[in-house]
Motif scaffolding. Sequence first.
Motif, mmCIF file in Angstrom:
data_model
loop_
_atom_site.group_PDB
_atom_site.id
_atom_site.type_symbol
_atom_site.label_atom_id
_atom_site.label_comp_id
_atom_site.label_asym_id
_atom_site.label_seq_id
_atom_site.Cartn_x
_atom_site.Cartn_y
_atom_site.Cartn_z
ATOM 1 N N MET A 1 0.769 -0.934 -0.236
ATOM 2 C CA MET A 1 0.121 -0.010 0.068
ATOM 3 C C MET A 1 0.889 1.252 0.170
ATOM 4 O O MET A 1 0.513 2.458 -0.619
ATOM 5 C CB MET A 1 -1.073 0.051 1.266
ATOM 6 N N SER A 2 2.078 1.252 0.714
ATOM 7 C CA SER A 2 2.830 2.378 0.798
ATOM 8 C C SER A 2 3.605 2.742 -0.511
ATOM 9 O O SER A 2 3.816 3.910 -0.860
ATOM 10 C CB SER A 2 3.782 2.409 1.889
ATOM 11 N N LEU A 3 3.600 1.835 -1.259
ATOM 12 C CA LEU A 3 4.149 1.905 -2.626
ATOM 13 C C LEU A 3 3.268 2.312 -3.640
ATOM 14 O O LEU A 3 3.452 2.442 -4.889
ATOM 15 C CB LEU A 3 4.892 0.779 -3.164
ATOM 16 N N ALA A 4 1.773 2.025 -3.486
ATOM 17 C CA ALA A 4 0.909 2.370 -4.605
ATOM 18 C C ALA A 4 0.881 3.605 -5.105
ATOM 19 O O ALA A 4 1.070 4.685 -4.321
ATOM 20 C CB ALA A 4 -0.588 2.098 -3.569
ATOM 21 N N GLY A 5 0.706 3.759 -6.219
ATOM 22 C CA GLY A 5 0.655 4.979 -6.578
ATOM 23 C C GLY A 5 2.073 5.889 -6.894
ATOM 24 O O GLY A 5 2.175 7.159 -7.496
ATOM 25 N N MET A 6 3.138 5.055 -6.587
ATOM 26 C CA MET A 6 4.342 5.615 -6.756
ATOM 27 C C MET A 6 4.828 5.220 -8.208
ATOM 28 O O MET A 6 4.512 4.453 -8.845
ATOM 29 C CB MET A 6 5.585 4.640 -5.759
ATOM 30 N N THR A 7 5.588 6.585 -8.511
ATOM 31 C CA THR A 7 5.819 6.515 -10.058
ATOM 32 C C THR A 7 7.358 5.538 -10.150
ATOM 33 O O THR A 7 8.209 5.524 -9.065
ATOM 34 C CB THR A 7 6.177 7.841 -10.295
ATOM 35 N N SER A 8 7.076 4.385 -10.991
ATOM 36 C CA SER A 8 8.198 3.688 -11.447
ATOM 37 C C SER A 8 9.355 4.295 -11.971
ATOM 38 O O SER A 8 9.276 5.443 -12.598
ATOM 39 C CB SER A 8 7.641 2.537 -12.022
ATOM 40 N N ALA A 9 10.493 3.640 -12.174
ATOM 41 C CA ALA A 9 11.713 4.208 -12.820
ATOM 42 C C ALA A 9 11.497 4.719 -14.291
ATOM 43 O O ALA A 9 11.979 5.712 -14.629
ATOM 44 C CB ALA A 9 12.916 3.323 -12.577
ATOM 45 N N ASP A 10 10.440 4.072 -15.107
ATOM 46 C CA ASP A 10 10.062 4.611 -16.052
ATOM 47 C C ASP A 10 9.050 5.195 -16.322
ATOM 48 O O ASP A 10 8.718 5.753 -17.606
ATOM 49 C CB ASP A 10 9.863 3.078 -17.370
ATOM 50 N N GLY A 11 8.768 6.023 -15.403
ATOM 51 C CA GLY A 11 7.490 7.074 -15.143
ATOM 52 C C GLY A 11 6.280 6.499 -15.230
ATOM 53 O O GLY A 11 5.562 7.348 -15.317
ATOM 54 N N ALA A 12 6.036 5.261 -15.350
ATOM 55 C CA ALA A 12 4.860 4.783 -15.242
ATOM 56 C C ALA A 12 4.203 4.819 -13.819
ATOM 57 O O ALA A 12 4.924 4.385 -12.821
ATOM 58 C CB ALA A 12 4.481 3.290 -15.886
ATOM 59 N N GLU A 13 2.929 5.178 -13.546
ATOM 60 C CA GLU A 13 2.356 5.115 -12.193
ATOM 61 C C GLU A 13 2.104 3.419 -11.883
ATOM 62 O O GLU A 13 1.623 2.927 -12.773
ATOM 63 C CB GLU A 13 1.038 5.848 -12.008
#
Length: 178
Positions: A161-173
């Motif tokens: 849950m804490s990582l939800a919505g975090m932007t990945s390294a490639d810019g995708a949510e």
Amino acid sequence: MARKKSSDDLRSGAAEAGSSRRAPMREFSRSLPMSLLRAREAVMRQFRPSLRNHGLTEQQWRILRALTSVDQIEVTELARVAFLLGPSLSRILRDLEARQLIERKAAETDLRRAVVSISAKGMKLIEAVAPSSEAIYAEITRRYGARKLVELHEMLGALEMSLAGMTSADGAEVEADE
């Protein structure tokens, strides 16, 4: 005559070689993805023999288990909840369908989409595997501890849950499962 290298020599050489190739990051063995993979492997090592005895792969079992929690599900949603890529899922579904463990039909709302459900034969297989699976869970719980296992589930859920919505390294949510 050259002497054979001892394990101490090999460790020392690896340490020396590693020191010049050291990346500016945490030790590989201490990375979170590797720790999670090692833990997953330790758990799955307990379940694989039972699955093999019932003619199932880990991925097939994951799909059947996911199907026991729904009446039916679209294939794309099943791929998401079972953490399988589309091409892999298609191949696995073909095999499960050929074995009459699942049923597949066109979605009522969009005939281009397929929905799958577990068949009666699939449910019988789940019921045959369940006692062994539950015995393995009981042994894991006994060895690790019931409270620690509950805490681990809670911690992993909180991490997710804490990582939800975090932007990945490639810019995708990154989306969270509901």
